[in-house]
Design a protein around this motif. Structure first.
Motif, short mmCIF file in Angstrom:
data_model
loop_
_atom_site.label_atom_id
_atom_site.label_comp_id
_atom_site.label_asym_id
_atom_site.label_seq_id
_atom_site.Cartn_x
_atom_site.Cartn_y
_atom_site.Cartn_z
N HIS A 6 0.84 -1.19 0.00
CA HIS A 6 0.00 0.00 0.00
C HIS A 6 0.88 1.25 0.00
O HIS A 6 2.09 1.19 0.27
CB HIS A 6 -0.96 0.00 1.19
N SER B 118 -4.36 -3.43 0.34
CA SER B 118 -5.04 -2.15 0.40
C SER B 118 -5.01 -1.47 -0.96
O SER B 118 -5.34 -2.09 -1.97
CB SER B 118 -4.39 -1.29 1.50
N ASP B 119 -4.60 -0.18 -1.03
CA ASP B 119 -4.63 0.52 -2.31
C ASP B 119 -3.48 0.11 -3.23
O ASP B 119 -3.36 0.64 -4.34
CB ASP B 119 -4.64 2.04 -2.10
N GLY C 252 -8.48 -4.99 -1.10
CA GLY C 252 -8.58 -3.84 -1.99
C GLY C 252 -10.00 -3.32 -2.07
O GLY C 252 -10.22 -2.16 -2.42
N HIS D 111 -11.29 -0.02 -0.79
CA HIS D 111 -11.22 1.19 -1.62
C HIS D 111 -12.18 1.14 -2.80
O HIS D 111 -12.71 2.16 -3.21
CB HIS D 111 -9.80 1.38 -2.16
#
Length: 339
Positions: free
Chosen positions: A109, A193-194, A221, A224
């Protein structure tokens, strides 16, 4: 309390950060993209989180057990980029004494400058290899012959997010440095995550490398973006998308009367891509569960799907978001055919 990503991951503690590791670095040969560094002392924000007891249980029973132990020895290495690349460092971890038959490229991330003090390599990689994400332990406990490659740059994964020639040459140089020769092993890809957006760029812009993929692991993910728009569908690859706050439960899937948890979980996870529901009620045996349910008996019986039992606040959502990558790589590696 600083965060490695704002409002998404809690940090249990943060110690004083030592200066970057120093020592003689091997000079880069002509035209090389990477130069090997002495392996630094890795820094972490948290260590020794529970490991899954049995990954196959994820598709059979609701409550997950955390009694896993990793005994295989791992070793790690560090590289710095030469020239003017956006990518700054590449960290590598492999099973000791064995040449990997597959490389896992891990898209971390977003790294932000405010969270580092001259230690982007030591902490940016260390917290993945040995710290919160415990990549080394998860590979070890999986007993798979896999090495992990972690590209690190501020704000992105640099050229690893879409420069196929750059990535290909880095893979070759890493193999030459560690083993003296290079070949084209299987590839795996993971994102936390991102990092999902960096992984998607890799898939879109590296078609030749994409054909070598055998497994793809998306660690929340969906925190998001919903699965629509980034499908992670790659022919020949087994894809797992580990969902936290958006996890369905048997009670929340409309129009279906599931006769058992096993049927519900098996059908959710037998598809490809597999959507792996990790609702809060599945984590009750986790040793840190009391941090969001203080004073509650974690083993007491609760109805799945009850809002009071599932994630319903940002505290819950962030707890899930933090813990998914700490143990689910284990499940992905064990569940990927052909490794």
């Amino acid at each position: 309390m600083s965060r490695d990503h704002p409002d998404l991951e809690y940090v249990a503690f943060e110690r004083d950060d030592p200066a970057p590791a120093k020592g003689p670095a091997a000079p880069a040969k002509g035209g090389a993209l990477l130069r090997r560094l002495p392996t630094p002392v890795w820094q972490t924000r948290q260590k020794d989180l529970p490991l899954l007891s049995s990954p196959p249980e994820l598709s059979k029973t609701w409550s997950m057990r955390f009694t896993g132990r990793a005994s295989r020895e791992m070793e790690s290495f560090a590289f710095a980029t030469t020239g003017h690349a956006t990518l700054k460092y590449v960290a590598v971890v492999v099973p000791k004494g064995v040449r990997p038959s597959a490389w896992l490229i891990y898209f971390r991330h977003t790294a932000q400058a405010k969270d580092f003090s001259g230690n982007l390599l030591e902490l940016g990689a260390g917290d993945y290899i040995e710290g919160r994400m415990q990549v080394a332990k998860q590979i070890a406990i999986s007993e798979k012959n896999v090495g992990a490659i972690l590209p690190i740059a501020m704000g992105s994964c640099g050229e690893f997010a879409g420069n196929q020639a750059f990535v290909t040459k880095c893979l070759e140089e890493i193999e030459l440095s560690l083993y003296g020769t290079h070949f084209k092993p299987m590839l795996l890809a993971a994102s936390n995550s991102d990092g999902l957006f960096q992984l998607d760029k890799f898939l879109q812009n590296c078609p030749t490398l994409r054909t070598r993929l055998k497994g793809i692991y998306d660690f929340d993910g969906t925190h998001h973006v919903k699965s629509g728009g980034i499908s992670l569908v790659v022919p020949g690859a087994r894809t797992f998308r580990y969902e936290g706050r958006l996890s369905p439960t048997p009670e929340t899937v409309p129009g279906r009367d599931w006769p058992s948890d096993e049927i519900f979980l098996t059908r959710r996870m037998s598809a490809n891509p597999a959507m792996v529901p990790l609702a809060l009620s599945r984590w009750r045996q986790h040793s840190a569960f009391g941090s969001i349910r203080p004073g509650e008996n974690p083993l007491s019986t609760h109805k799945k799907g009850d809002p009071l039992n599932e994630a319903h606040t940002m505290v819950d959502f962030n707890w899930l978001h933090h813990h998914i990558p700490t143990c689910m790589l284990h499940h992905g590696l064990v569940s990927t055919p052909g490794l």
